[in-house]
Design an enzyme around this catalytic site. Structure first.
Site, PDB file in Angstrom:
ATOM      1  N   ARG A   1      34.784  63.031  -0.698  1.00 20.04           N
ATOM      2  CA  ARG A   1      34.557  63.295   0.772  1.00 20.04           C
ATOM      3  C   ARG A   1      36.119  63.214   1.232  1.00 20.04           C
ATOM      4  O   ARG A   1      36.328  63.837   2.591  1.00 20.04           O
ATOM      5  CB  ARG A   1      33.667  62.193   1.310  1.00 20.04           C
TER       6      ARG A   1
ATOM      7  N   HIS B   1      31.149  43.524   8.077  1.00 17.02           N
ATOM      8  CA  HIS B   1      31.906  44.762   7.680  1.00 17.02           C
ATOM      9  C   HIS B   1      32.425  45.405   9.016  1.00 17.02           C
ATOM     10  O   HIS B   1      31.717  45.625   9.890  1.00 17.02           O
ATOM     11  CB  HIS B   1      30.789  45.777   6.941  1.00 17.02           C
TER      12      HIS B   1
ATOM     13  N   ASP C   1      29.143  55.708  -4.839  1.00 19.16           N
ATOM     14  CA  ASP C   1      29.660  55.685  -3.557  1.00 19.16           C
ATOM     15  C   ASP C   1      31.489  55.969  -4.073  1.00 19.16           C
ATOM     16  O   ASP C   1      31.904  56.493  -3.420  1.00 19.16           O
ATOM     17  CB  ASP C   1      29.557  54.467  -2.921  1.00 19.16           C
TER      18      ASP C   1
ATOM     19  N   SER D   1      27.212  54.835   2.504  1.00 18.27           N
ATOM     20  CA  SER D   1      28.309  54.296   1.643  1.00 18.27           C
ATOM     21  C   SER D   1      28.523  52.960   1.838  1.00 18.27           C
ATOM     22  O   SER D   1      28.652  52.267   0.975  1.00 18.27           O
ATOM     23  CB  SER D   1      29.239  55.317   1.977  1.00 18.27           C
TER      24      SER D   1
ATOM     25  N   LYS E   1      27.175  49.360  -0.621  1.00 16.83           N
ATOM     26  CA  LYS E   1      28.025  48.449  -1.255  1.00 16.83           C
ATOM     27  C   LYS E   1      27.578  46.893  -0.570  1.00 16.83           C
ATOM     28  O   LYS E   1      27.586  46.102  -1.342  1.00 16.83           O
ATOM     29  CB  LYS E   1      29.334  48.706  -0.753  1.00 16.83           C
TER      30      LYS E   1
HETATM   31  N1  URA Z   1      33.863  53.116   4.837  1.00 19.72           N
HETATM   32  C1  URA Z   1      33.150  53.184   3.716  1.00 19.72           C
HETATM   33  O1  URA Z   1      33.004  52.159   2.878  1.00 19.72           O
HETATM   34  N2  URA Z   1      32.367  54.387   3.553  1.00 19.72           N
HETATM   35  C2  URA Z   1      32.548  55.210   4.364  1.00 19.72           C
HETATM   36  O2  URA Z   1      32.074  56.565   4.289  1.00 19.72           O
HETATM   37  C3  URA Z   1      33.349  55.150   5.699  1.00 19.72           C
HETATM   38  C4  URA Z   1      34.311  53.987   5.879  1.00 19.72           C
END
Ligand code: URA
Length: 432
Positions: A178, A92, A171, A193, A197
């Site tokens: 946000r 990621h 999320d 966040s 995932k």
């Molecule tokens: N990417 C995400 O999935 N969440 C965040 O809060 C920032 C970047």
């Protein structure tokens, strides 16, 4: 003992006053926000209090677990090939300009007999989304069912597809809030966040590419380090073997920003060529992923030998794409010339990201279409000497009225000097 009764206002006050939330408060507020009992304006206030006051590691871990608990979890432990279990690993990136690394990296790692379940997103704002890039390929589709993804991982090893709405729905709702309340940049909220995932996705191991610099969420190394350490701890505590690399994002990666342009550059890398920085970062991340999956190999061999390209072709075809179809070409292009002669000392990633976005490569609102061929080609990177009038950039778009806005974004993007700047390391540190 009587069950505790919670309410949003006292939870907001607790965090506003700098105190830690209890496990019970966190479980309740995340669930109540997801089912609509806690209003958006209350969650906005709490997110701002978290941004200003921070959270302890225990609170972040509990918040992450609570968000995972609002949805489903995927399970890839049953993957097999030739009767043998397939190890899983994923990567990621916290997001950068020209960051197309997922495209060559996923088939490269898959070519070693490792399953790479890449649940990806679409771009919003100045950073591009992996799905938008791949959708520049004729016929390719981002939506796979869980069963299709499982079958593809067993057959070809790599699958890059859209995350279904069932993973950590809290999320999804919180991120949208946000985004419009100035609370994206809170380390506890970014860490929970991303990791909610990734943990729900069911990968056994994970490599995080945490970007630092002008084109990244985290502008300083200290912030990026804190984010990386928090995410590595969250992963480990949840049984996901996690490593992070801190990598430079002052300058864009490679020489292209924009969907189809980045696919073309990724194909160059898979063909054994491509820009040095894209190759270096692809290999650095592949080494980490292979090590976590228990494979002892030098990934440069499969780039050189064409195995990664074979895996790419199989992965694209499996999702309906035609790997031989020509990539889309923008209807209009315009060059941006160098104002004077000199050596490029800096190239502002954020400016390039904004220019690509203004040309139509990105979207302003969720759900808007993007232009597959729009974007920016960079002809000069730090260290390159240019003559006056030589093109610094080529702008690509189907809608030429966008050129002026993009050119304005690039006005001060390049700095010049007399000598090449000291080379910044691309990989700044490794956190495990
Ligand atoms: N990417 C995400 O999935 N969440 C965040 O809060 C920032 C970047």
């Amino acid at each position: 003992m009587a069950a505790e009764v919670y309410d949003a206002v006292s939870i907001i006050r607790t965090k506003r006053d700098g105190e830690a939330l209890t496990d019970g408060q966190i479980d309740w507020v995340v669930r109540a926000f997801t089912d609509g009992t806690v209003a958006d304006y209350q969650m906005s206030a709490l997110a701002m209090a978290i941004l200003l006051r921070g959270m302890e590691r225990r609170e972040i871990a509990r918040w992450t677990a609570a968000m995972i608990g609002t949805g489903e979890r995927m399970d890839f432990s049953g993957l097999r090939r030739g009767g043998r279990p397939l190890p899983t690993t994923d990567k990621h990136s916290t997001g950068g300009v020209g960051d197309k690394i997922t495209l060559p990296l996923t088939p490269l790692v898959a070519s070693y007999g490792v399953a790479v379940p890449q649940l990806s997103g679409r771009g919003l704002g100045h950073t591009g989304g992996t799905l938008d890039k791949l959708e520049a390929i004729a016929g390719w589709r981002a939506d796979l069912t869980g069963a299709e993804m499982f079958a593809q991982l067993e057959a070809v090893g790599g699958a890059i597809c859209a995350a279904g709405s069932g993973l950590a729905p809290a999320d999804k709702k919180l991120y949208a809030l946000r985004d419009v309340t100035g609370t994206v940049e809170a380390v506890p909220l970014i860490a929970s966040s991303i990791m909610s995932k990734k943990i729900a996705e069911g990968t056994a191991s994970l490599v995080l590419d945490v970007k630092v610099g002008a084109g990244a969420f985290m502008k300083t190394e200290a912030q990026a380090r804190e984010l990386a350490e928090t995410m590595v701890a969250l992963g480990r505590d949840s049984g996901v073997d996690t490593v992070a690399l801190l990598t430079d994002m002052n300058c864009p990666l490679g020489r292209t920003a924009g969907n189809g342009l980045e696919v073309a550059e990724s194909i160059e890398v898979l063909s054994g060529g491509g820009p040095d920085d894209v190759v270096e970062l692809t290999l650095a991340l592949a080494r980490e992923m292979l090590a976590l999956a228990g494979v002892d190999a030098d990934p440069a061999e499969h780039l050189r030998g064409g195995h990664a390209m074979d895996a790419w072709r199989a992965m694209i075809s499996a999702q309906g794409g035609d790997p031989d179809a020509p990539l889309p070409v923008a209807r209009h292009t315009r060059d941006v010339p160098a104002p004077s002669a000199g050596v490029v000392t800096g190239l502002d990633a954020m400016a390039v990201g904004v220019a690509a976005w203004r040309l139509g490569a990105g979207r302003e609102r969720q759900g808007e279409p993007v232009q597959a061929a729009a974007g920016v080609t960079m002809h000069a990177k730090p260290g390159d000497a240019v003559a006056a009038g030589q093109p610094l950039f080529t702008l690509h778009t189907d809608t030429p009225e966008r050129f002026d806005g993009a050119a304005a974004a690039l006005e001060d993007a390049v700095t010049f000097g007399d000598a090449a700047p000291a080379r910044r390391p691309l990989v700044i540190d490794r956190i495990a």
